[in-house]
Design an enzyme around this catalytic site. Structure first.
Site, PDB file in Angstrom:
ATOM      1  N   SER A 117       0.872  -1.166   0.000  1.00  0.00           N
ATOM      2  CA  SER A 117       0.000   0.000   0.000  1.00  0.00           C
ATOM      3  C   SER A 117       0.913   1.221   0.000  1.00  0.00           C
ATOM      4  O   SER A 117       1.748   1.384   0.893  1.00  0.00           O
ATOM      5  CB  SER A 117      -0.892  -0.006   1.241  1.00  0.00           C
ATOM      6  OG  SER A 117      -1.867   1.005   1.127  1.00  0.00           O
ATOM      7  N   GLU A 118       0.769   2.089  -1.017  1.00  0.00           N
ATOM      8  CA  GLU A 118       1.777   3.130  -1.231  1.00  0.00           C
ATOM      9  C   GLU A 118       1.788   4.199  -0.140  1.00  0.00           C
ATOM     10  O   GLU A 118       2.706   5.013  -0.073  1.00  0.00           O
ATOM     11  CB  GLU A 118       1.604   3.773  -2.611  1.00  0.00           C
ATOM     12  CG  GLU A 118       0.311   4.530  -2.777  1.00  0.00           C
ATOM     13  CD  GLU A 118      -0.369   4.238  -4.105  1.00  0.00           C
ATOM     14  OE1 GLU A 118      -0.400   3.062  -4.510  1.00  0.00           O
ATOM     15  OE2 GLU A 118      -0.875   5.183  -4.726  1.00  0.00           O
ATOM     16  N   ASN A 119       0.775   4.178   0.730  1.00  0.00           N
ATOM     17  CA  ASN A 119       0.821   5.107   1.860  1.00  0.00           C
ATOM     18  C   ASN A 119       1.637   4.565   3.021  1.00  0.00           C
ATOM     19  O   ASN A 119       1.702   5.205   4.076  1.00  0.00           O
ATOM     20  CB  ASN A 119      -0.591   5.479   2.325  1.00  0.00           C
ATOM     21  CG  ASN A 119      -1.452   4.285   2.659  1.00  0.00           C
ATOM     22  OD1 ASN A 119      -1.396   3.267   1.965  1.00  0.00           O
ATOM     23  ND2 ASN A 119      -2.228   4.373   3.708  1.00  0.00           N
TER      24      ASN A 119
END
Lengths: 219, 231, 219, 231
Positions: free
Chosen positions: C45-47
């Site tokens: 998850s890129e966050n």
């Protein structure tokens, strides 16, 4: 003439409350011993620690906790550990307020040479080039002259440069001098018993002397 | 979760070939991959280019690889404390590329992070700037520096899990996390290897995505270069 | 014609053991439901998370644990958390093996447009431009045609580009196609009951059809 | 150890002037500095340029600052989910600079790390590349991007100590650590403030050197944008 300990003691007077400080190897390391206990400052070790404590007692020695000089150290309450990229992000990003380091030569425009002597084994610059290129305030601890009596405060450095126009102040065994923004060593203080004439004669670069030059005091 | 475990150092370094580029974590002798260095000594390879902040001492760390003439070139920031190193350098057997420590750390970080080049003030006006692009930003001069990446990186952590997640201890962290990310194959040796799920996800210094092989090391000496005590 | 779930299911067959995968919002998110339980893969998850687990049960909802679509999620054993710079270091550095994302248009040389429709409110590209510029393998999940029947597989994108020459494979409701290194959509599979002719007529860009085109299978 | 404690959000933001550049941590509504946003609403300032990955929602987060017309410009990667934002943008009251998320994260990181410019592949061939230097390295094209720095950065952490050391939780970490370092003055609000020495030095995400003011926040709502559950 000041001893190494006295140079360190005089530099310690430059430290201000709330500063983050990087101390180089040699005389600069000694400065930590003389910083007033009334000041809250944090010492950075460029291998990844903020908050260097005293050397450990024998039973507290930890090979996983060393300073940039590879000496065993301790931490203080509030210390933080981080990696080398983060450490130099702090340095390069201007977050360290004060850098104190040794020098082989300083020029009258603030250039510093302290990493390489041609013909001698080159050990490398370590973190010195990053520090001098990035620090907001650089104070140099050094001997005014080499062992054979040559001035190390020059019009131009003769040794390979570590960084340009970066030194703000010099504390030598003879004097405290500031680098003028227009070039030149501004004489600020004399070591006890050292005359202005002696300092002038041992400073090869342009020296700026204005008014009465006080003797250093040590609290 | 993907399992990265290998049996030991010998298995981990078994395919490292001659003439490859190798990164090794550590600052001085702190946080160096002792087990993998020993295992490399058993391999019939040479011509290595090693990226490491330091070069060990005569009889420990990378100094052992130098003594066996396995190293063609060192890329480092400080290489003192090593007489054999000095001998090989002066005789021309060994090349050395000296890089400011912060630039070295950032070049390795850039390698792992896919940043091919960046600008830093370190080295402006010095011989380090020779042949490099110099550029002014907001009134200050900077050098352009390129990323560093390696065929293999070898790191040493305190704890690790089978998914390759790593936690370092004290100042033994140093260059290890950046090198983990900058090696095409990253080998991690750890003092304590646990199952995936036993480390707090919030406390991991190197996420497992960067690590391809992991094993629990043995017999760490952790030699101290400058034992300095107060009384 | 495939449903969205069937597109996701077909894409799931592309996943290989040991991969780190970034799934975009929409159909790509559904892919997670169909990845074989025999495969060990890790979802990014890129966050700031590696190891996305299933959505939480009501009592496990944590506002401090969301995915890039701002949905509440869970972690799996072996997860790792990190900051946004580290997250995109992983993506940009080529450490993520597979990126699956939606598209509004794809061109025959692999350009993708999926972030902006001129005249409509621009919400931003989020992480899409970083992902398409950096991923080693990009698979696009999309409808073959727009709602008014216009092909979305074009000679050149008409919408603002998200990234150039990056898409490797497309799974649409009609077909599986690969981008030829020399340009063109190589037809690999037909959706059940969909003819080669229909796919050809609904593909505006150059389509390459060689030999018998098999129907997709779903295990 | 240097003590960075201030009393509360009102004191922390008391000197933030109009027309300054402000960074705010958070991704969506996760990890946003709720207390400082409330305190800013009480200040008679406007014309702010805010760097934040997102722009909040209509009635929470940065959306509240937008509603009070305190914001002149947003620098973000994704600004959906906000009707008032859209209205101000379309009417020309608000400027927006949209930046790829990874480029935004790296530009802020570069600001804190003293890297004035770097190269990234994100945006090559797109309108993001307009006016930027394009350069080939090892056969691939990259854009040159500049650092981002701010007059103030406001971050939200899980735990902090009086020396300014911060630990984040879950995915609420996101942009916070980079922004802490890129603000001339960094204000940190934390859920739990402890004495220096109570946090493990090995687990700190943001070293205190980056933080100038810290306080323990109150009444965190932690609103969830997309409550998604499995049964």
């Amino acid at each position: 003439m000041l001893t190494k300990e006295q140079i360190a003691k005089r530099i310690a007077k430059e430290v201000k409350n709330g500063q983050y400080i990087n101390l180089g190897i040699g005389i600069p390391t000694l400065v930590a011993n003389y910083i007033s206990k009334n000041l809250d400052v944090v010492l950075q070790s460029e291998n990844g620690l903020l908050g260097i404590g005293p050397f450990p007692t024998e039973d507290k020695v930890d090979p996983d906790l060393i300073n940039a000089g590879k000496q065993t150290i301790t931490m203080v309450p509030g210390s933080a550990l981080f990696n080398s990229a983060e450490s130099f992000a702090m340095i390069r990003g201007g977050h360290v307020h004060l850098t104190i380091l040794g020098a082989m030569e300083v020029s009258e425009n603030g250039d510093i040479a302290n990493w390489k002597i041609p013909g001698k084994m080159v050990k490398g610059m370590g973190g010195a080039m990053d520090l001098v290129a990035s620090a907001k305030n650089i104070i140099v601890a050094m001997q005014h002259c080499s062992k054979d009596g040559q001035s190390k405060l020059l019009a131009e450095c003769t040794l390979p440069i570590t960084g340009i126009k970066c030194v703000k102040k010099i504390v030598s065994d003879l004097a405290v001098l500031e680098i003028s923004p227009n070039g030149g060593f501004i004489l600020k203080e004399r070591a006890p018993g050292v005359s202005v004439e002696e300092i002038r004669s041992k400073t090869a670069g342009k020296i700026l002397i204005e008014g009465e030059i006080p003797e250093m005091t040590f609290e | 979760m993907i399992n990265k475990t290998v049996k030991n150092a010998a298995e981990a370094v078994a395919d490292i070939p001659s003439h490859c580029m190798l990164m090794m974590g550590g600052f001085g002798l702190s946080g160096i991959p002792e087990n993998c260095i020993q295992a490399l000594l058993e391999r019939p390879i040479s011509g290595l280019t090693i990226v490491s902040n330091n070069a060990g001492v005569d009889d420990f760390g990378i100094g052992l690889l130098l003594k066996k003439r396995m190293v063609k070139k060192m890329i480092s920031s400080y290489v003192g404390e090593n007489a054999e190193f000095e001998r090989q350098l002066l005789s021309g057997e060994l090349e050395v590329d000296l890089i400011p420590q912060g630039t070295l750390a950032e070049r390795v970080r850039a390698g792992g992070a896919g940043i091919p080049a960046f600008f830093t003030p370190a080295g402006v006006g010095t011989e380090v700037a020779t042949g490099k692009e110099i550029r002014e930003f907001d009134g200050k001069l900077y050098l352009m520096e390129r990323w560093l990446r390696a065929d293999f990186s070898i790191v040493k952590a305190w704890k690790g899990d089978t998914a390759g997640n790593l936690i370092f201890k004290g100042t033994a962290r140093n260059f290890n996390p950046m090198m983990a990310a900058a090696g095409k194959i990253c080998i991690a040796e750890v003092e304590e290897l646990v199952e995936a799920g036993e480390l707090d996800p919030n406390q991991i210094h190197t996420p497992g995505i960067y690590v391809q092989r992991i094993f629990q090391g043995v017999n760490y000496e952790k030699r101290i270069e400058q034992r300095t005590v107060s009384h």
